[in-house]
Design a protein around this motif. Structure first.
Motif, PDB file in Angstrom:
ATOM      1  N   GLY A  18       1.454  -4.420  -0.753  1.00 15.29           N
ATOM      2  CA  GLY A  18       1.601  -5.816  -1.147  1.00 15.29           C
ATOM      3  C   GLY A  18       2.907  -6.368  -0.625  1.00 15.29           C
ATOM      4  O   GLY A  18       3.184  -6.325   0.571  1.00 15.29           O
ATOM      5  N   ASP A  19       3.755  -6.861  -1.555  1.00 18.73           N
ATOM      6  CA  ASP A  19       5.053  -7.394  -1.148  1.00 18.73           C
ATOM      7  C   ASP A  19       6.176  -6.406  -1.426  1.00 18.73           C
ATOM      8  O   ASP A  19       7.351  -6.769  -1.465  1.00 18.73           O
ATOM      9  CB  ASP A  19       5.336  -8.717  -1.862  1.00 18.73           C
ATOM     10  CG  ASP A  19       5.323  -8.578  -3.385  1.00 18.73           C
ATOM     11  OD1 ASP A  19       4.994  -7.480  -3.874  1.00 18.73           O
ATOM     12  OD2 ASP A  19       5.639  -9.567  -4.064  1.00 18.73           O
ATOM     13  N   LYS A  20       5.814  -5.135  -1.633  1.00 15.59           N
ATOM     14  CA  LYS A  20       6.810  -4.102  -1.900  1.00 15.59           C
ATOM     15  C   LYS A  20       6.847  -3.081  -0.777  1.00 15.59           C
ATOM     16  O   LYS A  20       5.825  -2.746  -0.186  1.00 15.59           O
ATOM     17  CB  LYS A  20       6.510  -3.402  -3.231  1.00 15.59           C
ATOM     18  CG  LYS A  20       6.617  -4.322  -4.443  1.00 15.59           C
ATOM     19  CD  LYS A  20       6.362  -3.557  -5.725  1.00 15.59           C
ATOM     20  CE  LYS A  20       6.489  -4.472  -6.941  1.00 15.59           C
ATOM     21  NZ  LYS A  20       6.246  -3.733  -8.208  1.00 15.59           N
ATOM     22  N   VAL A  21       8.073  -2.585  -0.508  1.00 12.81           N
ATOM     23  CA  VAL A  21       8.266  -1.576   0.536  1.00 12.81           C
ATOM     24  C   VAL A  21       8.732  -0.289  -0.108  1.00 12.81           C
ATOM     25  O   VAL A  21       9.656  -0.289  -0.921  1.00 12.81           O
ATOM     26  CB  VAL A  21       9.321  -2.049   1.559  1.00 12.81           C
ATOM     27  CG1 VAL A  21       9.557  -0.968   2.606  1.00 12.81           C
ATOM     28  CG2 VAL A  21       8.863  -3.338   2.219  1.00 12.81           C
TER      29      VAL A  21
ATOM     30  N   PHE B  27      12.281   9.320   7.514  1.00 17.02           N
ATOM     31  CA  PHE B  27      11.541   8.982   6.303  1.00 17.02           C
ATOM     32  C   PHE B  27      10.344   8.106   6.651  1.00 17.02           C
ATOM     33  O   PHE B  27      10.243   7.567   7.750  1.00 17.02           O
ATOM     34  CB  PHE B  27      12.437   8.290   5.270  1.00 17.02           C
ATOM     35  CG  PHE B  27      13.165   7.085   5.783  1.00 17.02           C
ATOM     36  CD1 PHE B  27      12.576   5.835   5.770  1.00 17.02           C
ATOM     37  CD2 PHE B  27      14.461   7.195   6.276  1.00 17.02           C
ATOM     38  CE1 PHE B  27      13.242   4.725   6.232  1.00 17.02           C
ATOM     39  CE2 PHE B  27      15.143   6.088   6.748  1.00 17.02           C
ATOM     40  CZ  PHE B  27      14.534   4.849   6.726  1.00 17.02           C
ATOM     41  N   THR B  28       9.438   7.996   5.701  1.00 15.07           N
ATOM     42  CA  THR B  28       8.206   7.234   5.905  1.00 15.07           C
ATOM     43  C   THR B  28       8.302   5.886   5.196  1.00 15.07           C
ATOM     44  O   THR B  28       8.718   5.820   4.038  1.00 15.07           O
ATOM     45  CB  THR B  28       6.989   8.005   5.354  1.00 15.07           C
ATOM     46  OG1 THR B  28       6.902   9.269   6.021  1.00 15.07           O
ATOM     47  CG2 THR B  28       5.711   7.216   5.583  1.00 15.07           C
TER      48      THR B  28
ATOM     49  N   ILE C 291      10.805  -3.396   9.609  1.00 16.85           N
ATOM     50  CA  ILE C 291      11.632  -2.892   8.513  1.00 16.85           C
ATOM     51  C   ILE C 291      12.564  -1.792   9.013  1.00 16.85           C
ATOM     52  O   ILE C 291      13.757  -1.763   8.682  1.00 16.85           O
ATOM     53  CB  ILE C 291      10.742  -2.377   7.363  1.00 16.85           C
ATOM     54  CG1 ILE C 291      10.006  -3.555   6.713  1.00 16.85           C
ATOM     55  CG2 ILE C 291      11.580  -1.630   6.325  1.00 16.85           C
ATOM     56  CD1 ILE C 291       8.911  -3.140   5.760  1.00 16.85           C
ATOM     57  N   ALA C 292      12.027  -0.886   9.832  1.00 18.70           N
ATOM     58  CA  ALA C 292      12.853   0.189  10.382  1.00 18.70           C
ATOM     59  C   ALA C 292      13.984  -0.380  11.234  1.00 18.70           C
ATOM     60  O   ALA C 292      15.122   0.099  11.186  1.00 18.70           O
ATOM     61  CB  ALA C 292      11.989   1.142  11.207  1.00 18.70           C
TER      62      ALA C 292
END
Length: 201
Positions: A198-201, A192-193, A176-177
């Motif tokens: 689940g299917d959410k970021v 940021f962290t 994702i990063a």
């Protein structure tokens, strides 16, 4: 044609996958040249870009993120990435059909010089112009007529890519990063962290 031309030492991780598979997130260094002229047209190497005269201010020169099989690179490269090994270097030669396609004579048009001037364009050979909503390159000027070529600039050329597979990203947060960095390179992803629920970021 794909030819292995070397290897580099990389970190050895327990259980690390060594062979690229479709869907992998990989970081690659690459340099693309035209075989006939040895002209460099694409590279992740800043010094190489400067020497070739293609350096762009503000561009970050670093290994490029590619999701294998998703069309992020030319189809001839995308297909050949599968099965390559991490920490090794390769030379890939692409025929026109695997890159920007063959040159199409039907995409060449001759227009009056005055019509381009009416569009605010002063044509000269090699100049990229936009005419009637289409991108073209001025090939020649003669007798008040201008030859415009609507083919992609690298159409009909045999291309040579020297590339090195640097890493395969496995951790979802790292992927994702890397995606954020690809689309928003000015954003510091370390500031940021990233949390995944689940299917959410």
């Amino acid at each position: 044609m794909t030819e292995r031309i070397g290897s580099r030492k990389g970190p050895k991780e327990k259980g690390a996958r060594k062979v690229i598979k479709e869907g992998d997130f990989v970081l690659i260094d690459l340099t693309g040249t035209v075989r006939e002229t040895d002209e460099t047209f694409d590279t992740t190497d800043e010094e190489r870009a400067k020497k070739a005269g293609i350096y762009r201010e503000g561009t970050t020169y670093e290994p490029r993120l590619v999701v294998v099989g998703d069309g992020w690179v030319l189809k001839g490269i995308d297909r050949r990435l599968v099965g390559l090994e991490v920490n090794k270097s390769y030379r890939i030669v692409l025929k026109p059909e695997e890159a920007f396609g063959p040159r199409d004579p039907k995409k060449i048009e001759v227009v009056p010089y005055r019509m381009l001037r009416a569009e605010g364009v002063t044509p000269r050979p090699g100049l990229s112009v936009r005419y009637k909503g289409r991108e073209a390159v001025v090939r020649s000027i003669s007798g008040g007529r201008v030859q415009l070529d609507y083919n992609p600039p690298l159409a009909g050329r045999v291309l040579v890519y020297d590339l090195s597979i640097r890493r395969v990203l496995r951790d979802p947060k790292e992927k994702i990063a890397a995606l954020i960095h690809r689309w928003l390179p000015s954003v510091d992803t370390k500031a940021f962290t990233i949390r995944i629920r689940g299917d959410k970021v």
